[in-house]
Design a protein around this motif. Structure first.
Motif, PDB file in Angstrom:
ATOM      1  N   ARG A 152       0.834  -1.212   0.000  1.00  0.00           N
ATOM      2  CA  ARG A 152       0.000   0.000   0.000  1.00  0.00           C
ATOM      3  C   ARG A 152       0.866   1.258   0.000  1.00  0.00           C
ATOM      4  N   GLN A 153       1.895   1.263   0.821  1.00  0.00           N
ATOM      5  CA  GLN A 153       2.773   2.436   0.862  1.00  0.00           C
ATOM      6  C   GLN A 153       3.527   2.605  -0.459  1.00  0.00           C
ATOM      7  N   TRP A 154       3.993   1.493  -1.011  1.00  0.00           N
ATOM      8  CA  TRP A 154       4.725   1.529  -2.295  1.00  0.00           C
ATOM      9  C   TRP A 154       3.831   2.097  -3.396  1.00  0.00           C
ATOM     10  N   LEU A 155       2.571   1.638  -3.433  1.00  0.00           N
ATOM     11  CA  LEU A 155       1.663   2.085  -4.482  1.00  0.00           C
ATOM     12  C   LEU A 155       1.316   3.552  -4.316  1.00  0.00           C
ATOM     13  N   ARG A 156       1.073   4.000  -3.086  1.00  0.00           N
ATOM     14  CA  ARG A 156       0.797   5.420  -2.853  1.00  0.00           C
ATOM     15  C   ARG A 156       1.981   6.280  -3.269  1.00  0.00           C
ATOM     16  N   GLY A 157       3.189   5.778  -3.047  1.00  0.00           N
ATOM     17  CA  GLY A 157       4.371   6.525  -3.416  1.00  0.00           C
ATOM     18  C   GLY A 157       4.554   6.682  -4.915  1.00  0.00           C
ATOM     19  N   LEU A 211       8.988 -10.489  -7.444  1.00  0.00           N
ATOM     20  CA  LEU A 211       8.284  -9.297  -6.962  1.00  0.00           C
ATOM     21  C   LEU A 211       9.109  -8.629  -5.864  1.00  0.00           C
ATOM     22  N   SER A 212       9.347  -7.318  -5.997  1.00  0.00           N
ATOM     23  CA  SER A 212      10.116  -6.597  -4.977  1.00  0.00           C
ATOM     24  C   SER A 212       9.442  -5.262  -4.679  1.00  0.00           C
ATOM     25  N   ARG A 213       9.395  -4.906  -3.404  1.00  0.00           N
ATOM     26  CA  ARG A 213       8.762  -3.667  -2.969  1.00  0.00           C
ATOM     27  C   ARG A 213       9.515  -3.110  -1.766  1.00  0.00           C
ATOM     28  N   ARG A 214       9.507  -1.793  -1.625  1.00  0.00           N
ATOM     29  CA  ARG A 214      10.044  -1.160  -0.422  1.00  0.00           C
ATOM     30  C   ARG A 214       9.189   0.054  -0.103  1.00  0.00           C
ATOM     31  N   VAL A 215       9.220   0.472   1.148  1.00  0.00           N
ATOM     32  CA  VAL A 215       8.440   1.635   1.525  1.00  0.00           C
ATOM     33  C   VAL A 215       9.117   2.879   0.950  1.00  0.00           C
ATOM     34  N   PRO A 216       8.340   3.883   0.546  1.00  0.00           N
ATOM     35  CA  PRO A 216       8.934   5.108  -0.002  1.00  0.00           C
ATOM     36  C   PRO A 216       9.801   5.830   1.026  1.00  0.00           C
ATOM     37  N   ARG A 217      10.768   6.583   0.505  1.00  0.00           N
ATOM     38  CA  ARG A 217      11.644   7.417   1.330  1.00  0.00           C
ATOM     39  C   ARG A 217      12.412   6.611   2.368  1.00  0.00           C
ATOM     40  N   SER A 218      12.658   5.344   2.063  1.00  0.00           N
ATOM     41  CA  SER A 218      13.452   4.504   2.959  1.00  0.00           C
ATOM     42  C   SER A 218      14.930   4.630   2.606  1.00  0.00           C
ATOM     43  N   ALA A 219      15.784   4.029   3.403  1.00  0.00           N
ATOM     44  CA  ALA A 219      17.231   4.123   3.196  1.00  0.00           C
ATOM     45  C   ALA A 219      17.613   3.535   1.835  1.00  0.00           C
ATOM     46  N   PRO A 220      18.596   4.126   1.160  1.00  0.00           N
ATOM     47  CA  PRO A 220      19.053   3.563  -0.119  1.00  0.00           C
ATOM     48  C   PRO A 220      19.629   2.159   0.083  1.00  0.00           C
ATOM     49  N   GLY A 221      19.464   1.333  -0.944  1.00  0.00           N
ATOM     50  CA  GLY A 221      20.121   0.033  -0.946  1.00  0.00           C
ATOM     51  C   GLY A 221      19.374  -1.100  -0.282  1.00  0.00           C
ATOM     52  N   LEU A 222      18.118  -0.872   0.130  1.00  0.00           N
ATOM     53  CA  LEU A 222      17.386  -1.939   0.815  1.00  0.00           C
ATOM     54  C   LEU A 222      17.243  -3.183  -0.057  1.00  0.00           C
ATOM     55  N   LEU A 223      16.756  -2.995  -1.282  1.00  0.00           N
ATOM     56  CA  LEU A 223      16.523  -4.144  -2.148  1.00  0.00           C
ATOM     57  C   LEU A 223      17.836  -4.808  -2.534  1.00  0.00           C
ATOM     58  N   GLU A 224      18.881  -4.002  -2.751  1.00  0.00           N
ATOM     59  CA  GLU A 224      20.178  -4.583  -3.097  1.00  0.00           C
ATOM     60  C   GLU A 224      20.697  -5.457  -1.956  1.00  0.00           C
ATOM     61  N   ALA A 225      20.549  -4.990  -0.726  1.00  0.00           N
ATOM     62  CA  ALA A 225      21.015  -5.769   0.417  1.00  0.00           C
ATOM     63  C   ALA A 225      20.201  -7.045   0.599  1.00  0.00           C
ATOM     64  N   ILE A 226      18.895  -6.955   0.385  1.00  0.00           N
ATOM     65  CA  ILE A 226      18.055  -8.151   0.490  1.00  0.00           C
ATOM     66  C   ILE A 226      18.442  -9.157  -0.586  1.00  0.00           C
ATOM     67  N   ASN A 227      18.608  -8.670  -1.817  1.00  0.00           N
ATOM     68  CA  ASN A 227      18.940  -9.591  -2.898  1.00  0.00           C
ATOM     69  C   ASN A 227      20.311 -10.234  -2.674  1.00  0.00           C
ATOM     70  N   LEU A 228      21.273  -9.484  -2.169  1.00  0.00           N
ATOM     71  CA  LEU A 228      22.587 -10.068  -1.914  1.00  0.00           C
ATOM     72  C   LEU A 228      22.495 -11.177  -0.863  1.00  0.00           C
TER      73      LEU A 228
END
Length: 323
Positions: A152-157, A211-228
């Motif tokens: 929901r937050q990702w879509l609103r963003g 499928l990947s999602r993160r909350v808006p205005r979050s710290a850079p690199g979240l998805l990269e760290a999860i994928n690693l």
């Protein structure tokens, strides 16, 4: 759905084949014969996904049977995310075939983040970890409410008029969930991002980064760290490939175009590649995938029964929620 999964496991040589399991897809089979075709009804079109999942010697017969089925329904077939190996088959069966994008894959046995080309990626992962990010694999059932909140937050963003893309991306929940894997990131105990991975079959078995999602205005690199973290987990388990998936309107090149291609369609797809970010976020997807320096880039194709029609492209954009 168990029968569909068995056909995919036995006959699908396609990194995104598991998306055929998505809720909302329909399936064409012939009793007593191996193989399945996944599709969705869209007006007078049947939108086929991923080619014919059948033994090699049975694929053309099953495709022609599907065309007979469509004709009986007064429908026309359009197929998306075909592989290079599908081009000649669909041309023989009367389709116009154009390259529509490309898929990107990592060979996990050769993957590493050493060297100057990965400096930015390493820095992003370090920043995410310094922000307090922790990553763990989680059962979807325990994360379902958190996933919906992130969505929901990702879509609103993305803006009030943006809808979730469907059909060419995976989903969470539904009949295939038991075979997916979910990695989640938390900061101060709060879920802030996730990536879902699906199984990949065929000559390059492994996982599909789906499928990947993160909350808006979050710290850079979240998805990269999860994928690693996921990559390190899959490598330790002996997985061979991580497929980063298909991105429309990328990797378009004359040398990949099919002999049966429509010139007007090729021009239109190039225009979408250059100016279609509002239709599909191809540039941002491609930038994320290129960070990982994929070892394999494969063209994927769009096919129209008969000549290419603007209405079929419009229907495809509608069925994917791009419009």
């Amino acid at each position: 759905m168990d029968g569909v999964l068995k056909e995919l496991q036995d006959h699908a040589d396609h990194p995104s084949a598991f998306l055929a399991m998505n809720t909302g897809n329909e399936y064409f089979t012939v009793p007593g014969r191996a193989g399945v075709i996944a599709y969705r009804s869209a007006g007078r079109y049947l939108m086929q996904f991923g080619g014919v999942f059948a033994p090699e010697g049975a694929r053309e017969e099953l495709l022609r049977d599907f065309l007979d089925f469509a004709r009986a329904r007064r429908s026309t077939v359009a197929a998306v995310q075909l592989q290079s190996e599908d081009v000649s088959l669909y041309a023989r069966c009367g389709f116009t075939v154009n390259q529509v994008g490309a898929s990107y894959s990592l060979r996990l046995t050769e993957f590493g983040l050493k060297g100057s080309r990965f400096v930015k990626l390493r820095n992003k992962v370090s920043r995410a970890r310094r922000s307090g990010l922790t990553v763990s694999e989680e059962p979807y059932e325990a994360m379902a409410d958190a996933v919906r909140a992130i969505d929901r937050q990702w879509l609103r963003g993305k803006g009030r008029h943006v809808k979730e893309i469907e059909f060419l991306v995976g989903q969470l929940g539904g009949p295939g969930q038991a075979h997916r894997r979910l990695f989640a990131g938390r900061i101060a105990g709060e879920p802030v991002a996730y990536i879902s991975y699906a199984p990949a079959f065929g000559r390059r078995p492994g996982l599909l980064h789906d499928l990947s999602r993160r909350v808006p205005r979050s710290a850079p690199g979240l998805l990269e760290a999860i994928n690693l973290t996921a990559v390190e987990t899959f490598r330790a388990e002996g997985a061979e490939w991580l497929h980063l998936g298909f991105t429309p309107f990328t990797g378009l090149a004359p040398e990949h175009e099919a002999p049966s291609a429509s010139r007007p369609t090729a021009w239109f797809l190039r225009q979408l590649a250059a100016h279609g970010e509002k239709v599909y976020p191809a540039a941002s997807q491609l930038a994320y995938k290129q960070k990982w320096a994929p070892h394999l880039v494969l063209p994927e194709y769009l096919a129209f029964q008969g000549r290419a029609r603007a209405g079929a492209i419009w229907r495809l954009l509608r069925v994917t929620n791009s419009l």
